[in-house]
Design an enzyme around this catalytic site. Structure first.
Site, short mmCIF file in Angstrom:
data_model
loop_
_atom_site.label_atom_id
_atom_site.label_comp_id
_atom_site.label_asym_id
_atom_site.label_seq_id
_atom_site.Cartn_x
_atom_site.Cartn_y
_atom_site.Cartn_z
N GLU A 21 0.88 -1.17 0.00
CA GLU A 21 0.00 0.00 0.00
C GLU A 21 0.91 1.22 0.00
O GLU A 21 1.71 1.40 0.92
CB GLU A 21 -0.90 0.00 1.24
CG GLU A 21 -2.00 1.03 1.12
CD GLU A 21 -2.66 1.36 2.44
OE1 GLU A 21 -3.78 1.87 2.43
OE2 GLU A 21 -2.04 1.15 3.51
N ASP A 33 -11.26 1.04 2.23
CA ASP A 33 -10.99 2.42 2.68
C ASP A 33 -11.68 3.44 1.78
O ASP A 33 -11.44 4.64 1.92
CB ASP A 33 -9.48 2.71 2.63
CG ASP A 33 -8.70 1.97 3.70
OD1 ASP A 33 -9.30 1.60 4.72
OD2 ASP A 33 -7.48 1.77 3.50
O1 ISL Z 1 -8.27 5.53 4.38
C1 ISL Z 1 -7.46 6.30 4.80
C2 ISL Z 1 -7.82 7.30 5.83
O2 ISL Z 1 -8.54 8.34 5.20
C3 ISL Z 1 -6.08 6.19 4.36
O3 ISL Z 1 -5.34 7.31 4.55
C4 ISL Z 1 -5.52 4.99 5.09
O4 ISL Z 1 -5.54 5.23 6.46
C5 ISL Z 1 -4.11 4.71 4.68
O5 ISL Z 1 -4.16 4.48 3.32
C6 ISL Z 1 -3.60 3.45 5.38
O6 ISL Z 1 -4.57 2.44 5.26
C7 ISL Z 1 -4.33 1.19 5.84
O7 ISL Z 1 -3.88 1.29 7.16
C8 ISL Z 1 -4.80 1.83 8.10
C9 ISL Z 1 -6.17 1.14 8.03
O8 ISL Z 1 -7.12 1.86 8.77
C10 ISL Z 1 -6.66 1.02 6.62
O9 ISL Z 1 -7.87 0.29 6.59
C11 ISL Z 1 -5.58 0.34 5.83
O10 ISL Z 1 -5.98 0.09 4.50
C12 ISL Z 1 -4.20 1.63 9.44
O11 ISL Z 1 -3.79 0.31 9.58
#
Ligand code: ISL
Length: 591
Positions: free
Chosen positions: A281, A357
């Site tokens: 990611e 997300d």
């Molecule tokens: O969806 C977001 C917040 O608005 C993104 O910024 C997201 O937090 C970021 O892409 C990281 O996402 C991942 O890690 C997070 C988790 O909440 C998300 O579901 C995951 O995809 C923390 O672990």
């Protein structure tokens, strides 16, 4: 060299895809990934929460989709401050989701059907209830103290850092017990692990090898671009913090000084030893540096999940809000074309339009009104499955599930929404404009239960579901779409078959046509003498496309509505019509 014991046979490659087949574990280039949010897929034991046995019940459905890989969001024990992204134990299965025996059965059931399994690895942070952090916070002498980032109070206030989920948006939380602050880019219950500590890295590699030895086929690496922190802890100006998407913020969050060194070490210690897929990611990673992560020569990751697409038309502020100026199709084409071209000679892309997300794909990028929902959902799938990248399909999108648009804050479950709401109320702001924004942007739009049938709770559970079921499940559900040849689901399956039987759609060059056309996205895919034209009318009105000279449509391979309607060199496209056809071979490619 260790090898996984239970890998399914590699999908067969044909045509000139052969060149890529020779590079390291290229199976994932031909794959279609299907993402399952386990909490919301199918509840087998009547507690209102989806579980692994629920997925096992639906194995034949997964097989019927024709997908190659399942990616599961985190299934580890967790206090669920952030629905499993706060991990208490990286090596076990959450009780809510089942047992390790259930997991083994799921993995075997997938492999028996030729489907691989990819797990979500949350390596940037753990839960504050993980034994490492429980010990770390107890005393400055804890053997686990340096597993996390602590800022002793005697050094003065810590350097400002922004937190995604904190009510005060402060990424440092003060602990009186040891008179120090700890870092958490996400919620207070998600302390950031200190990757500068070799013991943390080795622990994470051991965990990864453990799952791969069990037969898992790879990882989606959560927030992995944030793992390296600058040990000099540079101070950030408030203005820079506010403009976290503009310019300089990644300097302080993603792409820390040791990021590539850690990824290369992870590759050496783990990934290079298995035939595994690793997709990161890529928070904060711009296109210009994408190849520095996924060029095979570097030995880091295989693919990135970038944000430039899904961030289009979003306001550049921390809180989720659509930008009133919206997005245009030429912008959309520029983003996806650039991310395709970036991997023309090295690396490989991943493409998606929705996930856990994001709001629902058809509500965000299509038109979810009853009149246009089916056409626009099938058009978006046509886009995803005809681009030169590995498509990531989010469960529910194959039936065109839509945003639920919760009315009241009580209906939300996501920490992100709840904390922003609390923050606003504490600041005395009117909550209604906020709630209106989140009806289109909230992550919970993508997390409502999967819609299996028109019955109670959409066939997801026999109990009260953990989050509200969309009332449109009475019309939008798998059972109804199985019986309807024109449904999104049936079209999706046809598309999957088409991609599988036409290597040009996976490996062919991508040639954008008419980049500035405001309504029609048109491109060629070219592999040797084979040329395929894709025409997508991204709008709720009919439009005409003038075929560039030298492009003569031949056989229609797939169309989501109506037929090919031509008048000389013009093609008429109905609202949200998507058309894939072969075109005459040879000649120079325009564009
Ligand atoms: O969806 C977001 C917040 O608005 C993104 O910024 C997201 O937090 C970021 O892409 C990281 O996402 C991942 O890690 C997070 C988790 O909440 C998300 O579901 C995951 O995809 C923390 O672990």
């Amino acid at each position: 060299m260790e090898e996984t014991s239970a890998s399914p046979p590699a999908p067969s490659l044909s045509g000139t895809g052969q060149r890529e087949a020779e590079t390291r574990h290229a199976w994932w280039k031909d794959a279609i990934v299907y993402q399952i949010y386990p909490r919301s897929f199918r509840d087998s034991d009547g507690d209102g929460v989806g579980d692994l046995r629920g997925i096992i019940e639906k194995l034949d459905y997964l097989k019927s989709l024709g997908i190659d890989v399942v990616w599961l969001n985190p299934i580890y024990p967790s206090p669920n401050d952030d629905n499993g992204y706060d991990v208490r134990d990286y090596e076990a299965i959450s009780e809510e989701f089942g047992t390790m025996a259930d997991f083994d059965e799921l993995l075997a059931g997938l492999h028996a059907r030729g489907i691989r399994l990819v797990l979500d690895l949350v390596a940037n942070h753990s839960s504050d209830e993980h034994p490492w952090f429980v010990s770390s916070r107890q005393s400055r002498d804890s053997p686990y103290r340096d597993y996390y980032h602590w800022w002793p109070a005697e050094q003065g206030p810590p350097p400002e850092r922004w937190s995604w989920f904190d009510v005060e948006a402060n990424a440092w939380a003060y602990e009186a017990a040891t008179d120090a602050w700890y870092l958490h880019y996400f919620s207070r219950k998600q302390p950031d692990l200190n990757w500068g500590n070799p013991a943390v890295r080795q622990a994470m590699y051991r965990i990864m090898r453990g799952w791969l030895d069990k037969g898992v086929d790879g990882f989606r690496l959560d927030a992995v671009t944030l793992i390296s922190k600058d040990p000099r802890w540079p101070r950030v100006e408030a203005a820079e913090l506010a403009a976290r998407y503009a310019g300089s913020w990644p300097r302080f969050y993603s792409e820390g000084p040791d990021l590539h060194a850690y990824l290369q070490e992870m590759y050496q210690e783990v990934l290079a030893r298995y035939d595994a897929m690793a997709v990161g990611e890529a928070t904060g990673i711009p296109l210009e540096r994408a190849l520095s992560f996924v060029d095979q020569e570097r030995g880091e990751l295989d693919m990135l999940i970038h944000f430039e697409g899904v961030d289009l038309g979003m306001s550049p502020l921390g809180r989720r809000r659509l930008d009133p100026s919206g997005w245009t199709l030429p912008q959309f084409k520029r983003v996806y074309s650039a991310w395709s071209d970036a991997f023309a000679r090295a690396g490989w892309g991943a493409i998606y339009l929705g996930n856990h997300d994001q709001p629902r794909m058809v509500s965000r990028w299509g038109d979810d009104s009853p009149e246009h929902r089916t056409a626009s959902a099938t058009l978006l799938h046509t886009f995803l499955l005809t681009m030169r990248a590995t498509p990531f399909i989010y469960a529910g999108d194959e039936i065109g599930m839509t945003n639920i648009r919760f009315r009241a804050i009580e209906e939300y479950r996501d920490i992100e929404t709840l904390n922003w709401y609390r923050h606003l109320r504490e600041a005395g702001e009117d909550p209604e404009p906020f709630l209106e924004d989140w009806r289109t942007t909230a992550r919970d739009n993508g997390r409502t239960p999967f819609q299996w049938d028109a019955g109670a709770h959409a066939g997801f559970t026999s109990a009260t579901p953990w989050i509200g079921v969309h009332p449109d499940h009475r019309t939008i559900n798998v059972a109804a779409q199985e019986a309807d040849a024109d449904s999104v689901l049936q079209y999706f399956r046809r598309l999957v078959r088409l991609r599988r039987t036409h290597p040009v759609l996976v490996h062919g060059d991508y040639v954008l046509l008419a980049p500035e056309h405001p309504h029609i996205y048109a491109y060629l895919r070219v592999l040797g003498p084979t040329r395929v034209l894709v025409l997508l009318n991204f709008s709720s009105t009919a439009h005409t496309f003038a075929l560039p000279a030298g492009i003569e449509p031949e056989e229609v391979l797939l169309v989501n509505r109506d037929r090919l309607s031509r008048d000389g060199t013009s093609v008429h496209l109905s609202p949200w019509q998507a058309l894939i056809c072969t075109v005459n071979a040879g000649g120079a490619n325009p564009g």
